[in-house]
Structure formats: C-alpha cells, structure tokens
Design a protein around this motif. Structure first.
Motif, PDB file in Angstrom:
ATOM      1  N   THR A 207       0.830  -1.204   0.000  1.00  0.00           N
ATOM      2  CA  THR A 207       0.000   0.000   0.000  1.00  0.00           C
ATOM      3  C   THR A 207       0.864   1.253   0.000  1.00  0.00           C
ATOM      4  OG1 THR A 207      -1.735  -1.167   1.216  1.00  0.00           O
ATOM      5  CG2 THR A 207      -1.828   1.237   1.203  1.00  0.00           C
ATOM      6  N   LEU A 208       1.941   1.231   0.800  1.00  0.00           N
ATOM      7  CA  LEU A 208       2.851   2.376   0.844  1.00  0.00           C
ATOM      8  C   LEU A 208       3.489   2.599  -0.528  1.00  0.00           C
ATOM      9  CD1 LEU A 208       4.389   4.568   2.369  1.00  0.00           C
ATOM     10  CD2 LEU A 208       6.094   2.826   3.006  1.00  0.00           C
ATOM     11  N   ARG A 209       3.903   1.524  -1.174  1.00  0.00           N
ATOM     12  CA  ARG A 209       4.495   1.631  -2.520  1.00  0.00           C
ATOM     13  C   ARG A 209       3.487   2.213  -3.505  1.00  0.00           C
ATOM     14  NH1 ARG A 209       4.043  -2.217  -6.535  1.00  0.00           N
ATOM     15  NH2 ARG A 209       5.531  -2.062  -8.276  1.00  0.00           N
ATOM     16  N   ALA A 210       2.244   1.765  -3.410  1.00  0.00           N
ATOM     17  CA  ALA A 210       1.204   2.272  -4.308  1.00  0.00           C
ATOM     18  C   ALA A 210       0.976   3.763  -4.087  1.00  0.00           C
ATOM     19  CB  ALA A 210      -0.092   1.495  -4.093  1.00  0.00           C
ATOM     20  N   ASP A 211       0.944   4.193  -2.821  1.00  0.00           N
ATOM     21  CA  ASP A 211       0.730   5.611  -2.532  1.00  0.00           C
ATOM     22  C   ASP A 211       1.880   6.463  -3.061  1.00  0.00           C
ATOM     23  OD1 ASP A 211      -1.634   4.965  -1.345  1.00  0.00           O
ATOM     24  OD2 ASP A 211      -0.994   5.353   0.715  1.00  0.00           O
ATOM     25  N   ILE A 212       3.107   5.942  -2.962  1.00  0.00           N
ATOM     26  CA  ILE A 212       4.268   6.688  -3.486  1.00  0.00           C
ATOM     27  C   ILE A 212       4.168   6.828  -5.002  1.00  0.00           C
ATOM     28  CG2 ILE A 212       6.768   6.596  -3.818  1.00  0.00           C
ATOM     29  CD1 ILE A 212       6.972   5.277  -1.061  1.00  0.00           C
ATOM     30  N   LEU A 213       3.757   5.746  -5.677  1.00  0.00           N
ATOM     31  CA  LEU A 213       3.607   5.796  -7.133  1.00  0.00           C
ATOM     32  C   LEU A 213       2.505   6.781  -7.536  1.00  0.00           C
ATOM     33  CD1 LEU A 213       3.966   2.035  -8.153  1.00  0.00           C
ATOM     34  CD2 LEU A 213       5.661   3.860  -8.369  1.00  0.00           C
ATOM     35  N   LEU A 214       1.411   6.793  -6.782  1.00  0.00           N
ATOM     36  CA  LEU A 214       0.326   7.731  -7.075  1.00  0.00           C
ATOM     37  C   LEU A 214       0.763   9.171  -6.823  1.00  0.00           C
ATOM     38  CD1 LEU A 214      -2.703   5.792  -5.551  1.00  0.00           C
ATOM     39  CD2 LEU A 214      -2.306   6.263  -7.969  1.00  0.00           C
ATOM     40  N   PHE A 215       1.552   9.374  -5.783  1.00  0.00           N
ATOM     41  CA  PHE A 215       2.087  10.709  -5.491  1.00  0.00           C
ATOM     42  C   PHE A 215       2.974  11.184  -6.648  1.00  0.00           C
ATOM     43  CE2 PHE A 215       5.109  13.662  -3.522  1.00  0.00           C
ATOM     44  CZ  PHE A 215       4.254  14.499  -2.817  1.00  0.00           C
ATOM     45  N   THR A 216       3.788  10.273  -7.173  1.00  0.00           N
ATOM     46  CA  THR A 216       4.644  10.587  -8.316  1.00  0.00           C
ATOM     47  C   THR A 216       3.793  10.914  -9.538  1.00  0.00           C
ATOM     48  OG1 THR A 216       6.344   9.085  -7.473  1.00  0.00           O
ATOM     49  CG2 THR A 216       6.521   9.749  -9.781  1.00  0.00           C
TER      50      THR A 216
ATOM     51  N   ALA B 236      -0.121   1.241  -9.664  1.00  0.00           N
ATOM     52  CA  ALA B 236      -0.380   1.622  -8.277  1.00  0.00           C
ATOM     53  C   ALA B 236      -1.787   1.265  -7.827  1.00  0.00           C
ATOM     54  CB  ALA B 236      -0.144   3.120  -8.099  1.00  0.00           C
ATOM     55  N   GLN B 237      -2.781   1.453  -8.697  1.00  0.00           N
ATOM     56  CA  GLN B 237      -4.161   1.274  -8.260  1.00  0.00           C
ATOM     57  C   GLN B 237      -4.559  -0.190  -8.092  1.00  0.00           C
ATOM     58  OE1 GLN B 237      -6.089   5.141 -10.422  1.00  0.00           O
ATOM     59  NE2 GLN B 237      -7.413   3.885  -9.164  1.00  0.00           N
ATOM     60  N   ARG B 238      -3.629  -1.104  -8.400  1.00  0.00           N
ATOM     61  CA  ARG B 238      -3.886  -2.500  -8.079  1.00  0.00           C
ATOM     62  C   ARG B 238      -3.846  -2.732  -6.567  1.00  0.00           C
ATOM     63  NH1 ARG B 238      -0.082  -5.784 -12.454  1.00  0.00           N
ATOM     64  NH2 ARG B 238      -1.226  -5.199 -14.345  1.00  0.00           N
ATOM     65  N   ASP B 239      -3.022  -1.941  -5.869  1.00  0.00           N
ATOM     66  CA  ASP B 239      -2.828  -2.135  -4.430  1.00  0.00           C
ATOM     67  C   ASP B 239      -3.321  -0.970  -3.586  1.00  0.00           C
ATOM     68  OD1 ASP B 239      -1.382  -4.629  -4.827  1.00  0.00           O
ATOM     69  OD2 ASP B 239       0.308  -3.411  -5.507  1.00  0.00           O
ATOM     70  N   ALA B 240      -3.640   0.163  -4.207  1.00  0.00           N
ATOM     71  CA  ALA B 240      -4.037   1.350  -3.454  1.00  0.00           C
ATOM     72  C   ALA B 240      -5.498   1.274  -3.034  1.00  0.00           C
ATOM     73  CB  ALA B 240      -3.804   2.602  -4.288  1.00  0.00           C
ATOM     74  N   GLN B 241      -5.798   1.862  -1.892  1.00  0.00           N
ATOM     75  CA  GLN B 241      -7.189   2.004  -1.482  1.00  0.00           C
ATOM     76  C   GLN B 241      -7.822   3.107  -2.326  1.00  0.00           C
ATOM     77  OE1 GLN B 241      -7.391   2.692   2.740  1.00  0.00           O
ATOM     78  NE2 GLN B 241      -5.950   1.040   3.211  1.00  0.00           N
ATOM     79  N   PRO B 242      -9.054   2.911  -2.806  1.00  0.00           N
ATOM     80  CA  PRO B 242      -9.685   3.892  -3.701  1.00  0.00           C
ATOM     81  C   PRO B 242      -9.700   5.310  -3.148  1.00  0.00           C
ATOM     82  CG  PRO B 242     -10.953   1.868  -3.668  1.00  0.00           C
ATOM     83  CD  PRO B 242      -9.898   1.712  -2.610  1.00  0.00           C
ATOM     84  N   ALA B 243     -10.028   5.466  -1.862  1.00  0.00           N
ATOM     85  CA  ALA B 243     -10.067   6.806  -1.270  1.00  0.00           C
ATOM     86  C   ALA B 243      -8.678   7.431  -1.264  1.00  0.00           C
ATOM     87  CB  ALA B 243     -10.625   6.742   0.144  1.00  0.00           C
ATOM     88  N   HIS B 244      -7.654   6.612  -0.909  1.00  0.00           N
ATOM     89  CA  HIS B 244      -6.280   7.116  -0.936  1.00  0.00           C
ATOM     90  C   HIS B 244      -5.910   7.577  -2.333  1.00  0.00           C
ATOM     91  CE1 HIS B 244      -4.446   5.061   2.886  1.00  0.00           C
ATOM     92  NE2 HIS B 244      -5.465   5.863   3.141  1.00  0.00           N
ATOM     93  N   ALA B 245      -6.240   6.768  -3.324  1.00  0.00           N
ATOM     94  CA  ALA B 245      -5.879   7.078  -4.710  1.00  0.00           C
ATOM     95  C   ALA B 245      -6.489   8.399  -5.152  1.00  0.00           C
ATOM     96  CB  ALA B 245      -6.333   5.945  -5.629  1.00  0.00           C
TER      97      ALA B 245
END
Length: 303
Positions: free
Chosen positions: A5-14, A249-258
């Motif tokens: 999840t942390l990796r996904a959030d970093i990718l979404l931030f990027t 990223a969205q394979r592992d990210a929570q929808p609200a976080h994304a």
C-alpha cells in the motif's frame, strides 16, 4: 499500512506530480505551436508510448482469459477519445496565452488551471444525479467549498472571470463526463484491456486534434521542434509514464487514498507555475485554492 500500500501511494504521489507539472509544459508549449497541434502530437506520442506496455501485459495474460471484444474497445475508446478531445482542447486553449492575447482575452495560469481542472472530482458525483445515483453529504459539502474557492480564485469583484479560466472550467465538465464513461465501460475489464482502451482513446484524441489543427492552425515543423521538450513531457511523461504508474499503483491502493493523492495534481501545478513560470497567487487566490482542494478531498473522504 503495509509495504504494498505504501508503494502504491508513493507511485500515485509521483503520478500526481507528473500531471501537475504537465500544466507548465502545456503553458510553455503555447509559445511555439497552436493548442490543437500541441495536443495532436503529444497524444500521439502518449499512445505510441503505451504500445510496448500493452504488448508486454498481453504476453503475460493467462491462457484462455475471456478478453473484452474489440468492438467494445474501439467504440468505447472512440467515445472516450471524443470526451478527452473536448476536455483537452478547452484546457489547452485556456492556457494559450499568445493565441488568446491576439483576440484580447486573458489566458489562465498553470496553477489556476490545475485547481479548476481538479473540480471534475466534485462534478462526477453531481453528474451521477442524472444516473439516479445519490451523492452523500460529503459531496455536497465538497461542492460548496469548491464553488466558494472557485469564486475567490477566478472571479473578480465585478463577478467577471477570465476567458481562459472559463474555458478550463467548461473543460472540467468534459473530464467528469470522461470519468463517467469509463465507469460504464470498465466493469469486467482486466488491466490489459484497460490499457488497450486507454491507448485507443489517446489515438482517437490525437486524430481529432490533428484534424482540428489542419482546419484552424498553421502547422509548422519549426514550431513543433521548438516545442519539442514540452510536447515530449506531455506525451511521454504525462501520458505514457504517469498512466503506467497509475495502472500499477491502483492494483494495491485504497480507492479513497488514490483519489485524494491524485487530487494533489492541482497543488503541483501551482508549485510548478511558481518556480518555472514565476506565476504568483494573491492571498485571495491562495485561500480559494485551499478551499477547492479541501472540497475535492472532503468529497472523497465522505463520498
């Protein structure tokens, strides 16, 4: 929060950062080419950049998988491409400082364009009313904050708005429609078909933009060469790289976080406008930006 999840959030931030700084590239590109020419080339490059990803994902697909039929991909991709063309064209013209100045109109800035475009996050659930969906309290509060913020950011004391800001606001309606069309088409699609659908829409948008540029603009190779860096950023980074990161990223990210992280695109647009284009926001405009961002986030926290 686990590692995935942390990796996904970093990718979404990027991804949000790449998209936000793309507004700077779009503004700079207008010094050399017309808005439709810019979009035609960058979306063509973006679509081509996704082909290797599509090929690799297709090879890794499980044997016997029931893929989406090509007719649905091409018709759906064409509809998405049309919505994308309308939103991107209005956005790009709204940022076209030299072109709008010829007609006595004021263009938007990269920072303002990022925040105004982000309003599609609020428009989507409101449009859902027409589809018999019922937005929650968070959507209405978020919409109210966004409207107040929009007023402070773009409207003068005489209740006038610059032509560039108005075009980008109308464009945000098409971005919202784009999201709703995806919501109708994507159920049942795997990641491979999702990337295929996106590639088709980018090609469709590129073709429509190219036709429009032939009819309304003077296409000069020298201008395209001068705008090469902004165009390459808009095509390779904003479309090819950022979309790939989003899919992964969205394979592992929570929808609200994304949704919340991707809404930071508007913040990066303002930062990019300040550092690269010397765009300054008044205190009133900064308060407006803050209210708009709060409205976007709130509408996602309490959908």
């Amino acid at each position: 929060m686990n590692t995935r999840t942390l990796r996904a959030d970093i990718l979404l931030f990027t991804t949000a950062a790449i998209w936000g700084f793309a507004f700077v590239a779009q503004r700079v590109g207008m010094d050399h080419v017309g808005p439709l020419t810019f979009n035609a080339v960058r979306f063509a490059i973006g679509a081509l950049a996704l082909l290797p990803l599509t090929y690799r994902m297709q090879k890794g697909r499980a044997p016997g998988f029931q893929a989406t039929d090509n007719k649905r991909l091409f018709i759906g991709g064409g509809l998405l491409g049309l919505a994308l063309f309308c939103g991107a064209t209005l956005q790009q013209i709204g940022l076209a400082g030299p072109q709008l100045a010829e007609f006595g109109f004021e263009a938007s800035t990269a920072g303002k364009a990022g925040f105004i475009t982000g309003l599609y996050v609020v428009f989507v659930p409101l449009f859902g009313l027409m589809l018999a969906q019922k937005p929650g309290l968070g959507t209405w509060v978020g919409a109210g904050l966004a409207v107040i913020g929009m007023y402070l950011l773009s409207f003068t004391a005489e209740l006038t708005i610059s032509f560039g800001d108005l075009l980008i606001l109308i464009g945000a309606l098409f971005w919202a429609g784009h999201v709703l069309i995806i919501g109708k088409l994507s159920p049942g699609m795997d990641a491979v078909d999702a990337v295929k659908l996106s590639t088709v829409q980018f090609f469709a948008c590129a073709v429509l933009s190219f036709i429009g540029s032939l009819l309304t603009e003077d296409i000069a190779w020298a201008g395209i060469q001068d705008a090469a860096m902004p165009i390459l950023y808009g095509g390779l980074m904003s479309v090819g790289v950022a979309y790939t990161l989003q899919v992964v990223a969205q394979r592992d990210a929570q929808p609200a976080h994304a949704a919340i992280i991707l809404s930071l695109e508007s913040v990066f647009a303002a930062i990019g406008g300040y550092f690269f284009l010397n765009e300054l926001l008044t205190v009133r405009a900064m308060i407006g930006c803050g209210l708009m961002l709060t409205g976007m986030i709130f509408s996602q926290l309490r959908p």
